[in-house]
Design a protein around this motif. Sequence first.
Motif, mmCIF file in Angstrom:
data_model
loop_
_atom_site.group_PDB
_atom_site.id
_atom_site.type_symbol
_atom_site.label_atom_id
_atom_site.label_comp_id
_atom_site.label_asym_id
_atom_site.label_seq_id
_atom_site.Cartn_x
_atom_site.Cartn_y
_atom_site.Cartn_z
ATOM 1 N N VAL A 25 39.169 55.130 -8.502
ATOM 2 C CA VAL A 25 38.433 55.700 -9.641
ATOM 3 C C VAL A 25 37.070 55.034 -9.784
ATOM 4 O O VAL A 25 36.107 55.657 -10.219
ATOM 5 N N ARG A 26 36.947 53.785 -9.379
ATOM 6 C CA ARG A 26 35.632 53.138 -9.365
ATOM 7 C C ARG A 26 34.700 53.886 -8.408
ATOM 8 O O ARG A 26 33.528 54.086 -8.688
ATOM 9 N N MET A 27 35.247 54.338 -7.285
ATOM 10 C CA MET A 27 34.430 55.128 -6.358
ATOM 11 C C MET A 27 34.038 56.476 -6.966
ATOM 12 O O MET A 27 32.977 57.014 -6.652
ATOM 13 N N PHE A 28 34.892 57.028 -7.831
ATOM 14 C CA PHE A 28 34.510 58.255 -8.536
ATOM 15 C C PHE A 28 33.248 58.003 -9.362
ATOM 16 O O PHE A 28 32.357 58.851 -9.445
ATOM 17 N N VAL A 29 33.190 56.834 -9.991
ATOM 18 C CA VAL A 29 32.006 56.457 -10.781
ATOM 19 C C VAL A 29 30.778 56.451 -9.878
ATOM 20 O O VAL A 29 29.754 57.062 -10.197
ATOM 21 N N TYR A 30 30.881 55.772 -8.743
ATOM 22 C CA TYR A 30 29.737 55.659 -7.832
ATOM 23 C C TYR A 30 29.353 57.023 -7.257
ATOM 24 O O TYR A 30 28.162 57.320 -7.103
ATOM 25 N N HIS A 31 30.349 57.836 -6.949
ATOM 26 C CA HIS A 31 30.087 59.178 -6.433
ATOM 27 C C HIS A 31 29.283 59.975 -7.476
ATOM 28 O O HIS A 31 28.310 60.648 -7.134
ATOM 29 N N GLN A 42 21.207 61.579 -1.795
ATOM 30 C CA GLN A 42 22.395 62.037 -2.529
ATOM 31 C C GLN A 42 23.498 62.559 -1.626
ATOM 32 O O GLN A 42 24.654 62.153 -1.744
ATOM 33 N N GLU A 43 23.180 63.453 -0.732
ATOM 34 C CA GLU A 43 24.209 64.102 0.086
ATOM 35 C C GLU A 43 24.924 63.104 0.985
ATOM 36 O O GLU A 43 26.152 63.130 1.098
ATOM 37 N N ASP A 44 24.154 62.217 1.623
ATOM 38 C CA ASP A 44 24.773 61.211 2.500
ATOM 39 C C ASP A 44 25.680 60.268 1.710
ATOM 40 O O ASP A 44 26.765 59.924 2.169
ATOM 41 N N TRP A 45 25.226 59.836 0.555
ATOM 42 C CA TRP A 45 26.025 58.922 -0.260
ATOM 43 C C TRP A 45 27.320 59.606 -0.705
ATOM 44 O O TRP A 45 28.390 59.012 -0.651
ATOM 45 N N TYR A 49 31.099 58.414 0.112
ATOM 46 C CA TYR A 49 32.090 58.132 -0.936
ATOM 47 C C TYR A 49 33.336 58.991 -0.770
ATOM 48 O O TYR A 49 34.450 58.528 -0.972
ATOM 49 N N THR A 50 33.147 60.244 -0.377
ATOM 50 C CA THR A 50 34.302 61.126 -0.172
ATOM 51 C C THR A 50 35.188 60.596 0.958
ATOM 52 O O THR A 50 36.414 60.558 0.819
ATOM 53 N N VAL A 51 34.580 60.163 2.048
ATOM 54 C CA VAL A 51 35.352 59.576 3.155
ATOM 55 C C VAL A 51 36.122 58.357 2.660
ATOM 56 O O VAL A 51 37.320 58.200 2.937
ATOM 57 N N MET A 52 35.455 57.492 1.921
ATOM 58 C CA MET A 52 36.093 56.274 1.416
ATOM 59 C C MET A 52 37.226 56.610 0.441
ATOM 60 O O MET A 52 38.288 55.990 0.470
ATOM 61 N N GLN A 53 36.999 57.602 -0.417
ATOM 62 C CA GLN A 53 38.020 57.991 -1.394
ATOM 63 C C GLN A 53 39.272 58.497 -0.688
ATOM 64 O O GLN A 53 40.390 58.104 -1.044
ATOM 65 N N TRP A 54 39.105 59.372 0.298
ATOM 66 C CA TRP A 54 40.278 59.887 1.016
ATOM 67 C C TRP A 54 41.018 58.761 1.732
ATOM 68 O O TRP A 54 42.244 58.733 1.771
ATOM 69 N N ARG A 55 40.282 57.823 2.296
ATOM 70 C CA ARG A 55 40.941 56.702 2.981
ATOM 71 C C ARG A 55 41.754 55.861 2.010
ATOM 72 O O ARG A 55 42.899 55.492 2.306
ATOM 73 N N VAL A 56 41.171 55.534 0.881
ATOM 74 C CA VAL A 56 41.902 54.732 -0.114
ATOM 75 C C VAL A 56 43.119 55.501 -0.609
ATOM 76 O O VAL A 56 44.212 54.941 -0.731
ATOM 77 N N GLN A 112 35.037 66.506 -6.215
ATOM 78 C CA GLN A 112 33.801 65.818 -5.832
ATOM 79 C C GLN A 112 33.374 66.212 -4.418
ATOM 80 O O GLN A 112 32.188 66.334 -4.144
ATOM 81 N N GLU A 113 34.336 66.434 -3.558
ATOM 82 C CA GLU A 113 34.047 66.825 -2.181
ATOM 83 C C GLU A 113 33.325 68.174 -2.129
ATOM 84 O O GLU A 113 32.446 68.384 -1.299
ATOM 85 N N THR A 114 33.700 69.079 -3.029
ATOM 86 C CA THR A 114 33.087 70.415 -3.040
ATOM 87 C C THR A 114 31.931 70.531 -4.029
ATOM 88 O O THR A 114 31.350 71.603 -4.169
ATOM 89 N N GLY A 115 31.620 69.444 -4.731
ATOM 90 C CA GLY A 115 30.514 69.459 -5.678
ATOM 91 C C GLY A 115 30.841 70.139 -6.995
ATOM 92 O O GLY A 115 29.940 70.490 -7.752
ATOM 93 N N LYS A 116 32.113 70.321 -7.300
ATOM 94 C CA LYS A 116 32.511 71.013 -8.525
ATOM 95 C C LYS A 116 32.942 70.053 -9.632
ATOM 96 O O LYS A 116 33.522 70.463 -10.622
ATOM 97 N N ASP A 117 32.665 68.780 -9.449
ATOM 98 C CA ASP A 117 33.056 67.774 -10.425
ATOM 99 C C ASP A 117 32.163 67.878 -11.663
ATOM 100 O O ASP A 117 30.958 68.060 -11.552
ATOM 101 N N THR A 118 32.760 67.768 -12.840
ATOM 102 C CA THR A 118 31.993 67.894 -14.077
ATOM 103 C C THR A 118 32.038 66.623 -14.921
ATOM 104 O O THR A 118 31.492 66.605 -16.019
#
Length: 180
Positions: A25-31, A42-45, A49-56, A112-118
Amino acid sequence: MLHLYLKSLHIIGFVSWFAGLFYLVRMFVYHSEANDKPEALQEDWKKQYTVMQWRVYKIICNPAMMITWTCGILMLINSPYFLEQGWMQIKLVFLILLTLYHLYCKGIIKKQETGKDTFTSFQFRLLNELPTLFLVLIVLLAVVKDLLNFVYLFLGVLAFGMTLFFAAKAYRKFREKPND
């Protein structure tokens, strides 16, 4: 002796599970905060973060949750009288809620992966405090058991949750304060 080994693995599992959830969830903050970076970054970051989130989620959270549940269930099979105790029944309710939180986090990764996060980064910071409340409740129930007055437990955790909320708000105010 089997019970002690299962309990040890259960503790290792839930410590790892909580560590993974806190980090995830900390990565959600950074994302979310990547939106504040220069557009070229923005896009690279966000992808990183998405790669890191899925791994965790897949490498830490899922296996740790499975170890926690498996060893817990095996302990209950080994000592079924625990299921008759009120503290265990309440603990299981909180574990089910924690599992739902875990699954909810998976949905956030997908959004977040699809950009639909609000959610805002502040809302994610608040969401990151929820496992802390689960941790406090579950550990108190498991350690104190029937000696615990559940009304005091509820009020204490409610007060703790309010403290976390106001601390998060104060931190946000501090972060948003312009540098002098």
